[in-house]
Design a protein around this motif. Structure first.
Motif, PDB file in Angstrom:
ATOM      1  N   HIS A  10       0.834  -1.211   0.000  1.00  0.00           N
ATOM      2  CA  HIS A  10       0.000   0.000   0.000  1.00  0.00           C
ATOM      3  C   HIS A  10       0.871   1.265   0.000  1.00  0.00           C
ATOM      4  O   HIS A  10       0.530   2.247  -0.668  1.00  0.00           O
ATOM      5  CB  HIS A  10      -0.968  -0.011   1.172  1.00  0.00           C
ATOM      6  CG  HIS A  10      -2.045  -1.040   1.045  1.00  0.00           C
ATOM      7  ND1 HIS A  10      -2.912  -1.095  -0.022  1.00  0.00           N
ATOM      8  CD2 HIS A  10      -2.390  -2.068   1.863  1.00  0.00           C
ATOM      9  CE1 HIS A  10      -3.754  -2.106   0.139  1.00  0.00           C
ATOM     10  NE2 HIS A  10      -3.446  -2.724   1.270  1.00  0.00           N
ATOM     11  N   CYS A  14       1.153   4.552  -2.572  1.00  0.00           N
ATOM     12  CA  CYS A  14       1.222   5.944  -2.125  1.00  0.00           C
ATOM     13  C   CYS A  14       2.378   6.679  -2.792  1.00  0.00           C
ATOM     14  O   CYS A  14       2.223   7.827  -3.233  1.00  0.00           O
ATOM     15  CB  CYS A  14       1.384   6.011  -0.607  1.00  0.00           C
ATOM     16  SG  CYS A  14      -0.051   5.424   0.311  1.00  0.00           S
ATOM     17  N   GLY A  30       0.986  11.163  -1.733  1.00  0.00           N
ATOM     18  CA  GLY A  30      -0.107  10.278  -2.108  1.00  0.00           C
ATOM     19  C   GLY A  30      -0.552   9.459  -0.920  1.00  0.00           C
ATOM     20  O   GLY A  30       0.258   9.142  -0.049  1.00  0.00           O
ATOM     21  N   SER A  31      -1.850   9.123  -0.887  1.00  0.00           N
ATOM     22  CA  SER A  31      -2.407   8.380   0.245  1.00  0.00           C
ATOM     23  C   SER A  31      -3.487   7.415  -0.208  1.00  0.00           C
ATOM     24  O   SER A  31      -4.158   7.639  -1.213  1.00  0.00           O
ATOM     25  CB  SER A  31      -3.023   9.352   1.257  1.00  0.00           C
ATOM     26  OG  SER A  31      -2.066  10.262   1.728  1.00  0.00           O
ATOM     27  N   VAL A  32      -3.671   6.360   0.584  1.00  0.00           N
ATOM     28  CA  VAL A  32      -4.647   5.309   0.301  1.00  0.00           C
ATOM     29  C   VAL A  32      -5.365   4.958   1.599  1.00  0.00           C
ATOM     30  O   VAL A  32      -4.730   4.825   2.643  1.00  0.00           O
ATOM     31  CB  VAL A  32      -3.937   4.053  -0.264  1.00  0.00           C
ATOM     32  CG1 VAL A  32      -4.908   2.911  -0.481  1.00  0.00           C
ATOM     33  CG2 VAL A  32      -3.187   4.379  -1.553  1.00  0.00           C
ATOM     34  N   GLU A  43      -8.335   6.544  -2.744  1.00  0.00           N
ATOM     35  CA  GLU A  43      -6.940   6.978  -2.870  1.00  0.00           C
ATOM     36  C   GLU A  43      -6.919   8.340  -3.542  1.00  0.00           C
ATOM     37  O   GLU A  43      -7.829   8.694  -4.290  1.00  0.00           O
ATOM     38  CB  GLU A  43      -6.099   5.968  -3.645  1.00  0.00           C
ATOM     39  CG  GLU A  43      -6.531   5.716  -5.059  1.00  0.00           C
ATOM     40  CD  GLU A  43      -5.641   4.701  -5.770  1.00  0.00           C
ATOM     41  OE1 GLU A  43      -5.357   4.938  -6.968  1.00  0.00           O
ATOM     42  OE2 GLU A  43      -5.220   3.708  -5.159  1.00  0.00           O
ATOM     43  N   ARG A  45      -4.032  12.009  -4.333  1.00  0.00           N
ATOM     44  CA  ARG A  45      -2.713  12.622  -4.302  1.00  0.00           C
ATOM     45  C   ARG A  45      -2.897  14.112  -4.054  1.00  0.00           C
ATOM     46  O   ARG A  45      -4.008  14.629  -4.129  1.00  0.00           O
ATOM     47  CB  ARG A  45      -1.998  12.377  -5.624  1.00  0.00           C
ATOM     48  CG  ARG A  45      -2.738  12.984  -6.821  1.00  0.00           C
ATOM     49  CD  ARG A  45      -1.929  12.848  -8.078  1.00  0.00           C
ATOM     50  NE  ARG A  45      -2.553  13.421  -9.225  1.00  0.00           N
ATOM     51  CZ  ARG A  45      -2.587  14.730  -9.523  1.00  0.00           C
ATOM     52  NH1 ARG A  45      -2.042  15.618  -8.713  1.00  0.00           N
ATOM     53  NH2 ARG A  45      -3.160  15.160 -10.624  1.00  0.00           N
ATOM     54  N   GLU A  58      -4.592  13.183   2.518  1.00  0.00           N
ATOM     55  CA  GLU A  58      -5.031  12.696   3.824  1.00  0.00           C
ATOM     56  C   GLU A  58      -6.308  13.406   4.278  1.00  0.00           C
ATOM     57  O   GLU A  58      -7.181  12.805   4.910  1.00  0.00           O
ATOM     58  CB  GLU A  58      -3.928  12.890   4.878  1.00  0.00           C
ATOM     59  CG  GLU A  58      -2.603  12.276   4.520  1.00  0.00           C
ATOM     60  CD  GLU A  58      -1.706  13.199   3.686  1.00  0.00           C
ATOM     61  OE1 GLU A  58      -0.560  12.791   3.444  1.00  0.00           O
ATOM     62  OE2 GLU A  58      -2.142  14.293   3.279  1.00  0.00           O
ATOM     63  N   TYR A  80      -2.716   4.852   4.609  1.00  0.00           N
ATOM     64  CA  TYR A  80      -1.328   4.750   4.172  1.00  0.00           C
ATOM     65  C   TYR A  80      -0.986   6.050   3.470  1.00  0.00           C
ATOM     66  O   TYR A  80      -1.805   6.599   2.732  1.00  0.00           O
ATOM     67  CB  TYR A  80      -1.147   3.578   3.202  1.00  0.00           C
ATOM     68  CG  TYR A  80      -1.383   2.247   3.851  1.00  0.00           C
ATOM     69  CD1 TYR A  80      -0.349   1.585   4.496  1.00  0.00           C
ATOM     70  CD2 TYR A  80      -2.646   1.662   3.834  1.00  0.00           C
ATOM     71  CE1 TYR A  80      -0.567   0.365   5.118  1.00  0.00           C
ATOM     72  CE2 TYR A  80      -2.867   0.441   4.453  1.00  0.00           C
ATOM     73  CZ  TYR A  80      -1.833  -0.206   5.088  1.00  0.00           C
ATOM     74  OH  TYR A  80      -2.050  -1.405   5.703  1.00  0.00           O
ATOM     75  N   THR A  81       0.231   6.524   3.674  1.00  0.00           N
ATOM     76  CA  THR A  81       0.597   7.788   3.057  1.00  0.00           C
ATOM     77  C   THR A  81       2.103   7.874   2.814  1.00  0.00           C
ATOM     78  O   THR A  81       2.888   7.290   3.560  1.00  0.00           O
ATOM     79  CB  THR A  81       0.076   8.972   3.904  1.00  0.00           C
ATOM     80  OG1 THR A  81       0.262  10.190   3.215  1.00  0.00           O
ATOM     81  CG2 THR A  81       0.692   9.002   5.272  1.00  0.00           C
ATOM     82  N   SER A  82       2.461   8.582   1.757  1.00  0.00           N
ATOM     83  CA  SER A  82       3.878   8.699   1.411  1.00  0.00           C
ATOM     84  C   SER A  82       4.634   9.544   2.423  1.00  0.00           C
ATOM     85  O   SER A  82       5.831   9.351   2.633  1.00  0.00           O
ATOM     86  CB  SER A  82       4.033   9.287   0.008  1.00  0.00           C
ATOM     87  OG  SER A  82       3.465  10.581  -0.056  1.00  0.00           O
ATOM     88  N   TYR A 103       3.064   5.540   7.441  1.00  0.00           N
ATOM     89  CA  TYR A 103       3.673   6.490   6.505  1.00  0.00           C
ATOM     90  C   TYR A 103       5.078   6.057   6.110  1.00  0.00           C
ATOM     91  O   TYR A 103       5.790   5.417   6.870  1.00  0.00           O
ATOM     92  CB  TYR A 103       3.663   7.912   7.053  1.00  0.00           C
ATOM     93  CG  TYR A 103       4.371   8.123   8.372  1.00  0.00           C
ATOM     94  CD1 TYR A 103       5.745   8.296   8.417  1.00  0.00           C
ATOM     95  CD2 TYR A 103       3.657   8.160   9.566  1.00  0.00           C
ATOM     96  CE1 TYR A 103       6.389   8.506   9.626  1.00  0.00           C
ATOM     97  CE2 TYR A 103       4.296   8.368  10.777  1.00  0.00           C
ATOM     98  CZ  TYR A 103       5.659   8.544  10.791  1.00  0.00           C
ATOM     99  OH  TYR A 103       6.302   8.743  11.994  1.00  0.00           O
TER     100      TYR A 103
END
Length: 159
Positions: A10, A14, A30-32, A43, A45, A58, A80-82, A103
């Motif tokens: 995941h 991201c 990016g996030s999911v 999801e 960005r 987010e 989940y996030t970058s 993260y």
């Protein structure tokens, strides 16, 4: 909690979303949102390039979750996030009652990189998620993603 292979998959998405954002002229984040059963629910960005600095993925996840999930579903979901949530996104996460956050890189890492590159700090303090939402369940950073995420941010701020 330990970061699993599923978590890493995941996070990979991201980082891919962060790259997509950067390629579109936006900030590389990016996030999911993933349900308790592993279903990807939403999801996004970053979309701040047009002037609305609240268009963080987010924050969009928090809005989506508030409108589409019940309280228990939100609490059981994972974000989940970058990059670690900013205080605005952490607050939205807390108010909506989302569950675990995973993260790839921390706000502290990003702040250090930007300072190294001579980028002035933004208008909002870079606080850890748990400084804003003390009860948050948080995992990260995940070291294997650091070089790639750092390179994305470096590309955003060339010499």
């Amino acid at each position: 909690m330990t970061v699993t292979e599923t978590d890493r998959a995941h996070l990979r998405r991201c980082v891919d979303l962060a790259r997509e954002a950067l390629d579109d002229g936006d900030e590389p984040f990016g996030s999911v949102l993933v349900s308790a059963d592993g279903t990807v629910l939403f999801e996004d960005r970053n979309r701040v390039k047009d002037g609305d600095e609240t268009r963080h993925p987010e924050f969009e996840i928090a809005r989506w979750a508030a409108n589409h999930l019940g309280t228990a579903e939100r609490a059981a979901a994972t974000v989940y996030t970058s990059g670690e949530h900013c205080p605005m996104c952490a607050a939205a996460h807390g108010w909506v009652g989302l569950g675990r956050v995973v993260y790839a890189v921390s706000s502290s890492q990003l702040t250090t990189w930007l300072a190294e590159w001579g980028v002035p700090p933004g208008p909002v303090a870079a606080l850890p998620i748990t400084a804003v939402v003390p009860g948050a369940i948080v995992d990260g950073p995940v070291p294997e993603f650091e070089p790639e995420v750092k390179a994305l941010h470096r590309r955003r701020f060339p010499d």
